[in-house]
Design a protein around this motif. Sequence first.
Motif, PDB file in Angstrom:
ATOM      1  N   ILE A   1       0.865  -1.183   0.000  1.00 42.54           N
ATOM      2  CA  ILE A   1       0.000   0.000   0.000  1.00 42.54           C
ATOM      3  C   ILE A   1       0.898   1.228   0.000  1.00 42.54           C
ATOM      4  O   ILE A   1       1.942   1.228   0.658  1.00 42.54           O
ATOM      5  CB  ILE A   1      -0.875  -0.007   1.285  1.00 42.54           C
ATOM      6  N   ALA A   2       0.481   2.271  -0.700  1.00 47.69           N
ATOM      7  CA  ALA A   2       1.213   3.554  -0.639  1.00 47.69           C
ATOM      8  C   ALA A   2       0.285   4.593  -0.010  1.00 47.69           C
ATOM      9  O   ALA A   2      -0.862   4.737  -0.429  1.00 47.69           O
ATOM     10  CB  ALA A   2       1.630   3.981  -2.027  1.00 47.69           C
ATOM     11  N   ARG A   3       0.784   5.283   1.008  1.00 48.83           N
ATOM     12  CA  ARG A   3       0.060   6.424   1.596  1.00 48.83           C
ATOM     13  C   ARG A   3       0.729   7.671   1.027  1.00 48.83           C
ATOM     14  O   ARG A   3       1.812   8.076   1.502  1.00 48.83           O
ATOM     15  CB  ARG A   3       0.188   6.437   3.118  1.00 48.83           C
ATOM     16  N   ILE A   4       0.125   8.257   0.029  1.00 49.03           N
ATOM     17  CA  ILE A   4       0.791   9.356  -0.682  1.00 49.03           C
ATOM     18  C   ILE A   4       0.621  10.656   0.100  1.00 49.03           C
ATOM     19  O   ILE A   4      -0.499  11.055   0.429  1.00 49.03           O
ATOM     20  CB  ILE A   4       0.260   9.460  -2.117  1.00 49.03           C
ATOM     21  N   LEU A   5       1.738  11.278   0.412  1.00 49.97           N
ATOM     22  CA  LEU A   5       1.759  12.464   1.281  1.00 49.97           C
ATOM     23  C   LEU A   5       1.936  13.740   0.468  1.00 49.97           C
ATOM     24  O   LEU A   5       1.242  14.720   0.694  1.00 49.97           O
ATOM     25  CB  LEU A   5       2.893  12.319   2.304  1.00 49.97           C
ATOM     26  N   ALA A   6       2.890  13.730  -0.426  1.00 49.20           N
ATOM     27  CA  ALA A   6       3.132  14.909  -1.273  1.00 49.20           C
ATOM     28  C   ALA A   6       3.134  14.481  -2.723  1.00 49.20           C
ATOM     29  O   ALA A   6       3.615  13.392  -3.057  1.00 49.20           O
ATOM     30  CB  ALA A   6       4.473  15.551  -0.923  1.00 49.20           C
ATOM     31  N   ALA A   7       2.574  15.315  -3.573  1.00 53.05           N
ATOM     32  CA  ALA A   7       2.504  15.029  -5.005  1.00 53.05           C
ATOM     33  C   ALA A   7       2.301  16.360  -5.712  1.00 53.05           C
ATOM     34  O   ALA A   7       1.897  17.351  -5.084  1.00 53.05           O
ATOM     35  CB  ALA A   7       1.341  14.087  -5.297  1.00 53.05           C
TER      36      ALA A   7
END
Length: 264
Positions: free
Chosen positions: A49-55
């Motif tokens: 799983i990826a918990r995306i914080l900044a994009a």
Amino acid sequence: MRPHQFPVTAGRLPPGAIGHNRGVVRPNYAFMPPEGVLVSRLPHFERTIARILAAPVLGARFAQYVLEIEPSGGTRAPFREDGIQHFYYVLSGQALFTVDGGAPQAFTPGSFAYVPPGMAFSLRNDGPEPARVLALRKRYEPAGLPVPEAIVSHRDAVPVTNHTGFEGRGFQFLLPYGDMRFDFEMNLMWFKTGACFPDVETHVMEHGLYMLEGQGLYFLGTEWHEIWERDFIWMGGYCPQQFYPTGFADACYLLYKNVNRDVA
Ligand code: UGY
Ligand code: MN
């Protein structure tokens, strides 16, 4: 959303369920507690799983996320991207990191890896527990110099320095400091209770900040935010910033900072 749609634990709604949210998103910064960061999946990772914080959609010029890798999960096959650099830092669990077809290297809490643009790597959980790994992707900004070599190391191998002249500060520059081939730094920033920056900083560089240990108060723009372990902050260029640790233990965060380019 109505309160009864949320799960009730011991007669209480979970924190953040109905608006008691520490998170703030502004044009030039974002403060993100871990609860509420939803699950993403990425095609080149399995059982992860990826918990995306900044994009970029946030305003950031890089991407940062926490990978939660199940046992026997990780990259499906050696992965490489032209023009993109990767950085990984193990938060918990154990994994193996392989770069450029070399021998797999132990990746335990505090281990980190830098992968230059275009180089293949793999990251696999070889332990019995889930592994949590902080990940960063950034497009390389060439400077007419050779691209850096890959690095796989551990924070214990990096000296703690303090160039500030102020007591209670500690710096671990995980990437070679002052090496103009690199266009970013990843720094462990240590603070004893009572230490803070000499001034509110306002600078061109961007930050991605992941809180590793301790707690404190973080000043962003014009407001103070209480910061705890696992909180994340994105600071855009010129975001006024200051940190004041609280509590009895040392505070430490891992800080991304774009450097060594004039971003023209
Ligand atoms: O190096 C830095 O920019 C650092 N002092 N900033 C920060 O911790 N917010
Ligand atoms: Mn700064």
